[in-house]
Write a protein that holds these residues in place. Sequence first.
Motif, short mmCIF file in Angstrom:
data_model
loop_
_atom_site.label_atom_id
_atom_site.label_comp_id
_atom_site.label_asym_id
_atom_site.label_seq_id
_atom_site.Cartn_x
_atom_site.Cartn_y
_atom_site.Cartn_z
N GLN A 335 0.83 -1.14 0.08
CA GLN A 335 0.04 0.00 0.04
C GLN A 335 0.65 1.27 0.07
OE1 GLN A 335 -2.06 -0.91 3.83
NE2 GLN A 335 -0.67 0.78 4.71
N ILE A 336 0.38 2.29 -0.41
CA ILE A 336 0.92 3.61 -0.28
C ILE A 336 0.03 4.85 -0.32
CG2 ILE A 336 0.65 4.04 -2.92
CD1 ILE A 336 3.71 5.20 -2.82
N ASN A 337 0.46 6.13 0.61
CA ASN A 337 -0.49 6.77 0.84
C ASN A 337 -0.37 8.23 -0.51
OD1 ASN A 337 -1.75 6.05 2.97
ND2 ASN A 337 -0.62 7.13 4.14
N SER A 338 -1.21 8.63 -0.84
CA SER A 338 -1.04 9.66 -2.10
C SER A 338 -0.58 10.83 -1.40
CB SER A 338 -2.34 9.84 -2.80
OG SER A 338 -3.37 10.64 -1.94
N THR A 339 -0.22 11.86 -2.27
CA THR A 339 -0.03 13.15 -1.80
C THR A 339 -1.27 14.00 -1.33
OG1 THR A 339 -0.78 13.96 -4.15
CG2 THR A 339 1.49 13.86 -3.81
N SER A 340 -1.16 15.09 -0.59
CA SER A 340 -2.40 15.50 0.41
C SER A 340 -2.58 17.10 -0.37
CB SER A 340 -2.02 15.42 1.87
OG SER A 340 -1.57 14.22 2.19
N PRO A 341 -3.49 17.13 -1.32
CA PRO A 341 -3.85 18.46 -1.60
C PRO A 341 -4.72 19.18 -0.66
CG PRO A 341 -5.08 16.90 -2.90
CD PRO A 341 -4.07 16.21 -2.06
N PHE A 342 -4.55 20.63 -0.53
CA PHE A 342 -5.35 21.27 0.31
C PHE A 342 -6.50 21.80 -0.35
CE2 PHE A 342 -6.93 24.87 2.74
CZ PHE A 342 -6.90 24.58 3.93
N LEU A 343 -7.85 21.46 0.03
CA LEU A 343 -9.11 21.75 -0.46
C LEU A 343 -9.53 22.97 0.10
CD1 LEU A 343 -10.62 20.06 -2.71
CD2 LEU A 343 -12.12 19.45 -0.94
N ASP A 344 -9.51 24.16 -0.59
CA ASP A 344 -9.57 25.62 -0.13
C ASP A 344 -10.98 26.12 -0.41
OD1 ASP A 344 -9.10 27.90 1.16
OD2 ASP A 344 -8.02 28.78 -0.46
N VAL A 345 -11.88 25.92 0.54
CA VAL A 345 -13.30 26.16 0.10
C VAL A 345 -13.81 27.79 0.24
CG1 VAL A 345 -15.79 25.77 0.37
CG2 VAL A 345 -14.13 23.93 0.47
N ARG A 346 -14.01 28.58 -0.66
CA ARG A 346 -14.37 29.92 -0.42
C ARG A 346 -15.71 30.14 0.09
NH1 ARG A 346 -10.37 33.25 -2.34
NH2 ARG A 346 -8.28 31.84 -2.62
N TYR A 347 -15.84 30.97 1.03
CA TYR A 347 -17.18 31.16 1.55
C TYR A 347 -17.42 32.53 2.31
CZ TYR A 347 -14.93 29.41 5.76
OH TYR A 347 -13.92 28.95 6.78
N ALA A 348 -18.71 32.93 2.22
CA ALA A 348 -18.85 34.34 3.01
C ALA A 348 -18.61 34.30 4.41
CB ALA A 348 -20.29 34.70 2.51
N PRO A 349 -18.45 35.31 5.06
CA PRO A 349 -18.33 35.37 6.58
C PRO A 349 -19.46 34.68 7.28
CG PRO A 349 -17.75 37.44 5.78
CD PRO A 349 -18.53 36.70 4.58
N LYS A 350 -19.23 34.07 8.54
CA LYS A 350 -20.17 33.52 9.29
C LYS A 350 -19.82 33.27 10.59
CE LYS A 350 -20.23 29.84 6.66
NZ LYS A 350 -20.38 28.55 5.93
N LEU A 351 -20.61 33.16 11.77
CA LEU A 351 -20.23 33.15 13.13
C LEU A 351 -19.51 34.44 13.72
CD1 LEU A 351 -19.21 29.36 12.95
CD2 LEU A 351 -21.42 30.36 13.69
N SER A 352 -19.83 35.53 13.38
CA SER A 352 -19.23 36.74 13.87
C SER A 352 -19.47 37.00 14.97
CB SER A 352 -19.61 37.88 12.52
OG SER A 352 -18.89 38.90 13.26
N ASP A 375 -15.91 33.47 10.94
CA ASP A 375 -15.00 32.31 10.13
C ASP A 375 -15.51 32.76 8.62
OD1 ASP A 375 -14.46 29.99 8.99
OD2 ASP A 375 -16.21 28.89 9.50
N ALA A 376 -14.35 33.04 7.93
CA ALA A 376 -14.62 33.47 6.49
C ALA A 376 -13.47 33.14 5.63
CB ALA A 376 -14.66 35.04 6.39
N ASN A 377 -13.66 32.95 4.43
CA ASN A 377 -12.41 32.44 3.50
C ASN A 377 -12.92 33.15 2.03
OD1 ASN A 377 -10.14 31.51 2.45
ND2 ASN A 377 -11.04 29.62 1.75
N PRO A 378 -12.07 34.24 1.67
CA PRO A 378 -10.77 34.79 2.25
C PRO A 378 -11.14 35.67 3.45
CG PRO A 378 -11.57 36.06 0.47
CD PRO A 378 -12.26 34.87 0.37
N ALA A 379 -10.17 35.90 4.27
CA ALA A 379 -10.42 36.76 5.52
C ALA A 379 -11.30 37.92 5.06
CB ALA A 379 -9.18 36.97 6.06
N ALA A 380 -11.97 38.22 6.18
CA ALA A 380 -12.90 39.27 6.07
C ALA A 380 -12.42 40.74 6.43
CB ALA A 380 -14.08 39.17 7.05
N ASN A 381 -12.90 41.46 5.60
CA ASN A 381 -12.52 43.03 6.35
C ASN A 381 -13.73 43.66 7.07
OD1 ASN A 381 -10.35 43.63 4.55
ND2 ASN A 381 -11.61 43.77 2.77
N TYR A 382 -13.46 44.54 8.12
CA TYR A 382 -14.38 44.83 9.24
C TYR A 382 -14.67 46.19 9.28
CZ TYR A 382 -12.87 39.96 10.78
OH TYR A 382 -12.64 38.64 10.81
#
Length: 636
Positions: A335-352, A375-382
């Motif tokens: 067996q072998i483990n694959s590479t580990s891509p980062f899944l970057d999900v973009r979304y509006a701010p929440k839980l402010s 909680d926001a991606n990309p980081a929120a402006n305030y």
Amino acid sequence: MTRSTVEICCTDRYPFRINGRDTKVEKTFWFTKKGDEFDLRTESEYAGRVQYSCNKKSCTLRITDLRESDSAEYKFRFITNQPAGSFTGSPGVTLSVTDADLQVQVSRSQYSNWAMLQCHSRCRLPDRPSYVWYKNGQMIQAETSSSYSVSFGSADSYSCAVKGLEDFPSPSVYAPKLLSVSVSPPADLMEGSSVNLTCSCDANPAANYTWYKRNKNKYLSKEPQLVFRSIQSSDSGEYYCTAENKLGRGTFEYIINVKYAPKTSSVSVSPSAEIVEGSSVTLTCSSDANPAATYTWYKENQTLPYGPGSIYNFTSISSEDRGKYYCKSENQYGQINSTSPFLDVRYAPKLSSVSVSPSGQIVEGSSVTLTCSSDANPAANYTWYKENQTLPYGPCSIYNFTSISSEDRGKYYCKSENQYGQINSTSLFLDVQYAPKLPSVSASPSGQIVEGSSVTLTCSSDANPAANYTWYKENEDSPKASAQIFTITHTRAEHRGNYYCEAQNSRGSTNSTLHLTVVAVFPGAWKSAVVGTAPAAFLAIIWLSVFLIIRQMRASTQSSEPGGRPDNREQCLPNQSEQQDDIHYASIHFPKNQTDPVYSNIRAGPRRHKEEEEVVEYAAVKFNSGSTANVSMPTR
């Protein structure tokens, strides 16, 4: 002339049971090479010419079309299921083969499609002998010369005999046929193991062998065997060997399928561009493995509840799906483990939300920091707000008070915003504690306080936490009251003076002073009293004086009216001077901008007896006001 077939027989004996275990023969074979116990059936030079006939006690080897090269010592070996249960007959059987007296010799030009067969005898023959030629064992030409021409690549076999000696033909010559490849070991080909491919055929004269790999222009070997000392997955593919003599060429294909553990495993993401919350996303795991791998999916080292497929699909991806993903590729070899891509999900701010530091009590003058988080991606402006009013501050998540004041007390919240949306945080009430401000003191009623009346003193101050109040009178040690409101229900002369209110809380204290003026009243006379400066008090005194004067005048008029009831009471007549009515007028003067106290002198004479004439002295009142007025009133 030698015969073309030979049979060699061997018998064997072995115990039927050893240590309670029945003996079972698992393999039997014949071999010739000393130290290399290869089954004759896998040897290329014996291909198609070797047969076994074995039972429980004996095994016969039959070799056809004998050749001089078949001369050797032949041994028999059998292998059982018992420990160390392999046995070899020794010595073996020695076979000696000599060339036939009559042979067919083959010659061929490199560029010709024809082969020339020549019937040749090692014995002395009569002059000008005649020859007979055979094709596939059937006579094709009689009484002819010793040579015969055939097409290259023909699948037929040819032999010859001397005319008159047809019972002693030559061995047949033929192009390679019955081509085969044997693999050692015969089990699954595992990466890293040693593998031999052996190409064999039936041909006379003997064939020459060449190994090739499909789509490779260069030959791999010119030997019957193709040896892989440590076979790799890259060696998998289609191989073929050619066996060629002067009569023709044969080709045999063989596919090598190396079985190996998965390697070079990787994960790809589709779409490969920006991933937005709610979109469909597919992860695909791929690896090089034989046999094909099964797959297990992981997120941040946590196993995902998904089947062994190579595809992991998000029909509507969410912010919680953001993270590192990888897959495990596995088969029976590893067996072998694959590479580990980062899944970057973009979304509006929440839980402010808004937090405050320090988190305890906030005291005026201290440094206070508000922090907005979401909680926001990309980081929120305030954007910061106080009571729905935008604060003049940048788009940072931190709002700082270097020296907070009581005016900063109130509700604060922030707006978190990025290109995908916005959200307002919950409101945070910033409770700034401070010492009481300068108290405001008042008296009700205001102005002069008539002796015997009630007066209420009130004290109020801006403070957080709310202030406690204590009333004191000047030059007195003990407090008068411990409340915001202090009421004196029956004022006396000793109540006049300065009072001060002290407001205090856990952050400090302060006080303010109030002057209380009490007007004293005695029976039959008005004493001097300090009167307040309010115009209403002035007017009240004026109208009171006027009222008393008019009342007195009416009383005098009624006593002198005719028809009145005679007064039978005893009267004391005054002398002539007393009978004369001397009238004096009171002057009332209102100077402009007068701030001095206004005094009222009122004197009332006592009533001696009902029959005595009432003597009234009118008040002389002086008012200071913004205008001058003279009022004349008669006095008696």
